[in-house]
Design an enzyme around this catalytic site. Structure first.
Site, short mmCIF file in Angstrom:
data_model
loop_
_atom_site.label_atom_id
_atom_site.label_comp_id
_atom_site.label_asym_id
_atom_site.label_seq_id
_atom_site.Cartn_x
_atom_site.Cartn_y
_atom_site.Cartn_z
N LYS A 1 19.22 41.36 32.21
CA LYS A 1 19.58 42.37 31.21
C LYS A 1 18.88 43.69 31.46
CE LYS A 1 21.17 39.52 27.45
NZ LYS A 1 21.10 39.22 26.05
N LYS B 1 28.51 34.62 36.34
CA LYS B 1 28.81 33.98 35.06
C LYS B 1 29.71 34.88 34.20
CE LYS B 1 25.98 34.36 31.74
NZ LYS B 1 25.11 34.43 30.58
N LYS C 1 29.39 38.44 28.05
CA LYS C 1 29.84 39.35 27.00
C LYS C 1 29.62 40.80 27.42
CE LYS C 1 27.85 36.45 23.39
NZ LYS C 1 26.64 36.36 22.58
#
Ligand code: TYM
Length: 364
Positions: free
Chosen positions: A117, A232, A235
């Protein structure tokens, strides 16, 4: 209400950070629904986790309700399971703070989700691991390798909350005497940290926490991005074409499947290493249709990828149409009542654990 006496407890959470996708559904939410008769379940909309990255307040308010509606549309029954909003039960933040004093910087430095992130590259991270560079311990004026500089610069620009995220997750789980945590495989490392923190606390202060087990599906634990099946489905990926969102129109979703990246071969076969795109689509089809992979491989033997993708798109359309019909029937005011009631049921369980913790450490 169904009796919960002697049923082992499950806890899991989903962030209201928007763009919930078929990976969240097939990796996690599907498990919640399947387990709710066998276990005493607590499902949480983890808003305190969502704010570790910037959120627009009005959108966040809407998304909290949206995630609870997803739970209900998927088939979680609020009469059987507790559904609540994390920030409504203040024990989560309190226990998280206490566990911060048990967790070590080195524990959190190992967490990969924080690095993803924060945009810290895998190469820099691996290099640092090989070199065992301790950025935080470097004396002033020391020569710091480039990878360490990159790491430090990226890490400096994200919130402390994002770094500390796994400790809050440990608090969520440990407050409820949780025995089983159903999640997708990206959360495995966090559940392992939870186990380590619980053991460390118990060792230091005496048995308080149950040591939870993780529950990850054999198939569906990691649904991959449609446009790059080596990553992966997420979102936060920039490209919308990477994911099937639970509120995508069935037609839009079908188009995304037809555009999904595959190899240049034409054999429909499960082979994650050499055929990640086709394997991902086979997994999605199998989980939605209930057909096993072998059956699908036989069904599409000798047919091209075009026919196969059309069949996957059709399954996705059927699923989304039914899911959204249920989602659209749910009234937001009912959702608010369910969340309020859920918090009332969750709070006494959480408070009891927190009280025990406070006693053990001497702050009650
Ligand atoms: P979140 O909100 O990112 O994701 C919710 C759940 O979806 C799973 N998931 C996937 N499964 C399969 N394939 C994918 N591509 C995929 N992407 C996401 C996640 O593994 C997760 O189970 N940290 C958690 C939320 C959390 C939590 C908790 C979970 C907070 N506290 C306590 C369990 C217990 C998260 O970010 O999930």
């Amino acid at each position: 209400m169904v009796s919960k006496i002697n049923k082992p407890r499950i806890f899991s959470g989903v962030q209201p950070s928007g763009n919930l996708h078929i990976g969240n559904y097939l990796g996690a939410i599907i498990q919640f629904v399947a387990l709710q008769d066998e276990y005493d379940c607590v499902f949480c909309v983890v808003d305190l986790h969502a704010i570790t990255v910037p959120q627009d307040p009005d959108s966040l308010r809407k998304r909290i309700i949206e995630v609870a509606r997803f739970f209900l549309a998927a088939g979680i029954d609020p009469a059987k399971s507790i559904i609540f909003q994390q920030s409504d039960v203040s024990a989560h933040a309190e226990l998280s703070w206490i566990l911060n004093t048990v967790a070590r910087m080195s524990d959190l430095n190992k967490m990969t989700q924080f690095k993803d992130k924060a945009g810290i590259s895998e190469d820099d991270s691996k290099f640092l691991e090989r070199m065992k560079v301790k950025i935080f311990d470097s004396p002033p004026g020391a020569t710091i390798p480039k990878a360490a500089k990159n790491f430090y610069e990226k890490a400096s620009n994200v919130s402390v909350g994002l770094f500390d995220y796994p400790v809050l997750m440990a608090a969520d789980i440990l407050l409820y005497d949780t025995e089983v945590v159903p999640v997708g495989d990206d959360q495995l490392q966090h559940v392992e940290l939870t186990r380590d923190l619980a053991k460390r606390f118990n060792h230091q202060f005496g048995e308080v926490f149950k040591i939870p087990e993780v529950k990850i599906l054999k198939s569906g634990a990691r649904i991959m991005a449609l446009d790059d099946p080596t990553k992966k489905m997420s979102k936060s990926a920039e490209s919308e074409n990477s994911r099937i969102e639970l509120l995508d129109s069935p037609e839009k979703a079908a188009k995304k499947i037809m555009r999904a990246t595959t190899d240049s071969d034409s054999i429909v076969k499960l082979d994650y290493k050499n055929k990640p795109g086709i394997s991902n689509l086979l997994t999605i089809h199998s989980l939605l249709s209930g057909k096993d992979i072998k059956e699908l491989e036989n069904e599409f033997a000798g047919k091209g990828y075009g026919d196969f993708k059309k069949a996957v798109a059709e399954e996705v359309k059927i699923f989304l149409t039914a899911f959204q019909a249920k989602y659209n029937k749910i009234d937001d005011n009912d959702v608010r009542r369910i969340l309020e009631d859920g918090a009332k049921r969750a709070e006494p369980i959480a408070k009891k654990t927190l009280q025990k913790v406070k006693e053990r450490i001497g702050i009650n």
